[in-house]
Scaffold this motif. Structure first.
Motif, PDB file in Angstrom:
ATOM      1  N   ILE A  78       0.804  -1.229   0.000  1.00  0.00           N
ATOM      2  CA  ILE A  78       0.000   0.000   0.000  1.00  0.00           C
ATOM      3  C   ILE A  78       0.832   1.272   0.000  1.00  0.00           C
ATOM      4  CG2 ILE A  78      -1.946  -1.111   1.140  1.00  0.00           C
ATOM      5  CD1 ILE A  78      -1.083   0.127   3.758  1.00  0.00           C
ATOM      6  N   GLN A 213      -9.294   3.367   3.425  1.00  0.00           N
ATOM      7  CA  GLN A 213      -9.983   2.158   3.871  1.00  0.00           C
ATOM      8  C   GLN A 213      -9.078   0.933   3.747  1.00  0.00           C
ATOM      9  OE1 GLN A 213     -13.063   2.002   5.399  1.00  0.00           O
ATOM     10  NE2 GLN A 213     -12.311  -0.059   5.815  1.00  0.00           N
ATOM     11  N   VAL A 214      -8.300   0.862   2.652  1.00  0.00           N
ATOM     12  CA  VAL A 214      -7.361  -0.246   2.486  1.00  0.00           C
ATOM     13  C   VAL A 214      -6.342  -0.242   3.622  1.00  0.00           C
ATOM     14  CG1 VAL A 214      -5.540  -1.211   1.017  1.00  0.00           C
ATOM     15  CG2 VAL A 214      -7.631  -0.334  -0.024  1.00  0.00           C
ATOM     16  N   TYR A 217      -7.769  -1.800   6.658  1.00  0.00           N
ATOM     17  CA  TYR A 217      -7.789  -3.264   6.567  1.00  0.00           C
ATOM     18  C   TYR A 217      -6.416  -3.853   6.915  1.00  0.00           C
ATOM     19  CZ  TYR A 217     -12.290  -3.054   4.096  1.00  0.00           C
ATOM     20  OH  TYR A 217     -13.602  -2.856   3.759  1.00  0.00           O
TER      21      TYR A 217
END
Length: 451
Positions: A78, A213-214, A217
Motif C-alpha cells: 500500500i 480504507q485499504v 484493513y
C-alpha cells in the motif's frame, strides 16, 4: 526424510503452535474491543517472551517469520499508491503557493534541525561513556564495506525515469517526485481551465478515500505482525551475540532515549504547547510499529492515521509531512548512530577526534541524512559517509554489524516519531491543529478491531 530436516520441520510446528495460541489471544482481545495501542503493546511483550523461549529451546522460527513477512508485504503493497494519491491530494488542496513554500521550508528545517541535535546528543553520550574502551576488534567473516554512491549518483538515482518501473521496484522517492509534478500541473492547468482537471481531481479524491480504507484493513494485522517480528528477532539474537557489544547498545539506546524524551518532549511542550505525556501516549502506535518493523516506510500508513486521528493534525499537513519524513527524516539513523559509531571506531583503533571532527560529524550527519533519502540502508550509508569524511577506518562498520539490527529498532522508532513531532509542530504553527480535541482527549481508535 532426512533426520535434520524432520527435526527442523517438527521444531517449526512447535513454535507455530505456540504462536497460534498467542495470536488467538490477540484476536480475542480485538473482538472484545481492547484498544489498538494496548494490543500492540501486549503483542510486543508476547513476542519478546515467545522469542526468548524459542531461543532457549532451539526452536526454528521460519514459520513464525513468514507471518511477519506477510505483514511487511501487505504494508509494502500500500505504500506506493498511498504516497502517490496523498501527495497529489495534499498539494492540489493548497491554492496558495506561498503557503506551500512555507510548509516545505518548515518541514525540512525541522528535519535537519532535529537530526543535528540528535548527532550532538549521540556524540556527548558516546564521549562520556566510551563504548569502544577495551573492545577487541574482530571483523565479521564475509563482511564487505558498502560502496558509497557519489552525491550526484544519489541525486540521479532518486529522479523518476519510468514511474511504472519505479513503483514496481518500490522506489518511494521517485514516485513522490512524480506525484509532485502531477500535483503542480493540476494546480497550474486548473487555474486556467478548471473543467479540464475536474474529473482527475475527483478521481484522486475518491482514490484517497479508498486507500484510507485499504490502510485500515491492513493495519488490523499490526498486532499479529508485531508479535511475529519481535519473536523472530528475540529468537535470533542470544546473549552470546550481544555481550561483546553491550556497551555500544547501551550508549546507542541512552542517546536515542534522551533525544526521544527531552528533544521531542521539549519541542511538543515548548513549541507546540501541548502536554508531552499526552502526546507520547497518542503517538505510541507509531513508536511500537516502527520499533518492530524497523522501517519508516512500513510505519508510514499507521503514522498517517496517528497524526490525523489521534493527534488531530489536519490531513493536508499529515499528507505532506509524513511521506516526506519517511524519505528523509533520520534523527536516529542519520543523527545519533553515525555520531556514536564515529566515537566507537576512533576508540577501537586508538585515534583521537578533535573539536573540529565533532563539528564535522554534526554537519555531515545533517547533510547526509537528506542526501541518502530513499537509499536502502540509510544508516549504513550515512555512517560510511561520516567515517570517510573523518578519515576513520571503514572496517569499523563491520564491528557493529552483529548488533545493528537490535539498535535499528530504536533508531527507526526515533525516526518515525520525529516525523510525527514535525507534523505537529508545522500544523500548530499554521493553525492546522485541532488543539481543543487533542486536549479533550478525543481520539479515534482507528477502527482497527475486526468487523
Amino acid at each position: 526424510m532426512d533426520n535434520n530436516l524432520l527435526a527442523a520441520f517438527e521444531s517449526n510446528w512447535v513454535s507455530l503452535l505456540i504462536t497460534a495460541v498467542l495470536l488467538g489471544l490477540l484476536y480475542f482481545l480485538a473482538r472484545k474491543r481492547v484498544g489498538f495501542g494496548t494490543r500492540v503493546l501486549l503483542a510486543l511483550g508476547l513476542g519478546l517472551g515467545a522469542g526468548l523461549i524459542f531461543n532457549q529451546f532451539g526452536l526454528e522460527t521460519e514459520g513464525v517469520g513468514t507471518i511477519g513477512s506477510i505483514y511487511i508485504n501487505f504494508i509494502r503493497m500500500i505504500v506506493i499508491p498511498l504516497v502517490f494519491v496523498l501527495v497529489i491530494n495534499s498539494i492540489i488542496s493548497i491554492t496558495n503557493m506561498n503557503y506551500l513554500r512555507k510548509l516545505i521550508v518548515k518541514t525540512i528545517g525541522w528535519f535537519l534541525g532535529t537530526t543535528g541535535i540528535a548527532a550532538i546528543i549521540g556524540l556527548l553520550v558516546a564521549v562520556l561513556m566510551n563504548p569502544g574502551a577495551g573492545f577487541q576488534a574482530a571483523q565479521p567473516e564475509g563482511y564487505e564495506v558498502r560502496e558509497i554512491p557519489s552525491f550526484f549518483q544519489v541525486i540521479l538515482d532518486q529522479m523518476p525515469s519510468n514511474p511504472i518501473n519505479d513503483a514496481a521496484q518500490g522506489k518511494v522517492v521517485p514516485i513522490l517526485i512524480f506525484a509532485l509534478f502531477i500535483a503542480f500541473a493540476i494546480v497550474k492547468v486548473g487555474s486556467r481551465k478548471p473543467e479540464a482537471v475536474g474529473p482527475f481531481k475527483a478521481f484522486i479524491g475518491s482514490a484517497t478515500e479508498i486507500m484510507h480504507q485499504v490502510v485500515k484493513y491492513v493495519l488490523r494485522f499490526t498486532p499479529y505482525g508485531v508479535y511475529a517480528l519481535i519473536a523472530v528477532m528475540a529468537a535470533k539474537y542470544g546473549w552470546e551475540t550481544i555481550e561483546p557489544l553491550a556497551m555500544l547498545i547501551a550508549v546507542s539506546y541512552i542517546a536515542l532515549i534522551l533525544h526521544f524524551v527531552f528533544v521531542f518532549g521539549g519541542l511538543v511542550s515548548l513549541v507546540a504547547k501541548v502536554n508531552p505525556f499526552v502526546f507520547f501516549r497518542k503517538a505510541y502506535p507509531t513508536v511500537a510499529v516502527a520499533f518492530t518493523t524497523r522501517s519508516s516506510f512500513a510505519t508510514l500508513p499507521i503514522n498517517l492515521e496517528v497524526i490525523t486521528k489521534r493527534l488531530r493534525v489536519s490531513p493536508q499537513i499529515a499528507s505532506f509531512v509524513a511521506p516526506l519524513g519517511a524519505s528523509m527524516n533520520f534523527n536516529g539513523c542519520g543523527g545519533v548512530w553515525p555520531a556514536v559509531v564515529s566515537v566507537f571506531v576512533s576508540e577501537v583503533y586508538g585515534l583521537t577526534l578533535t573539536l573540529t571532527d565533532y563539528v564535522l560529524i554534526v554537519l555531515i550527519s545533517m547533510i547526509s541524512s537528506i542526501g541518502v533519502a530513499g537509499v536502502p540502508g540509510p544508516a549504513s550509508i550515512s555512517t560510511t559517509v561520516v567515517l570517510t569524511a573523518l578519515g576513520l577506518p571503514l572496517e569499523g562498520i563491520a564491528l557493529v554489524v552483529a548488533v545493528e539490527a537490535i539498535i535499528d529498532m530504536g533508531r527507526t522508532a526515533v525516526n518515525a516519531t520525529g516525523t510525527t513531532v514535525t507534523a505537529l509542530l508545522v500544523a500548530s504553527s499554521e493553525g492546522e491543529f485541532d488543539r481543543e480535541s487533542f486536549n479533550r482527549g478525543e481520539e479515534d481508535e482507528m477502527e482497527l478491531n475486526p468487523a
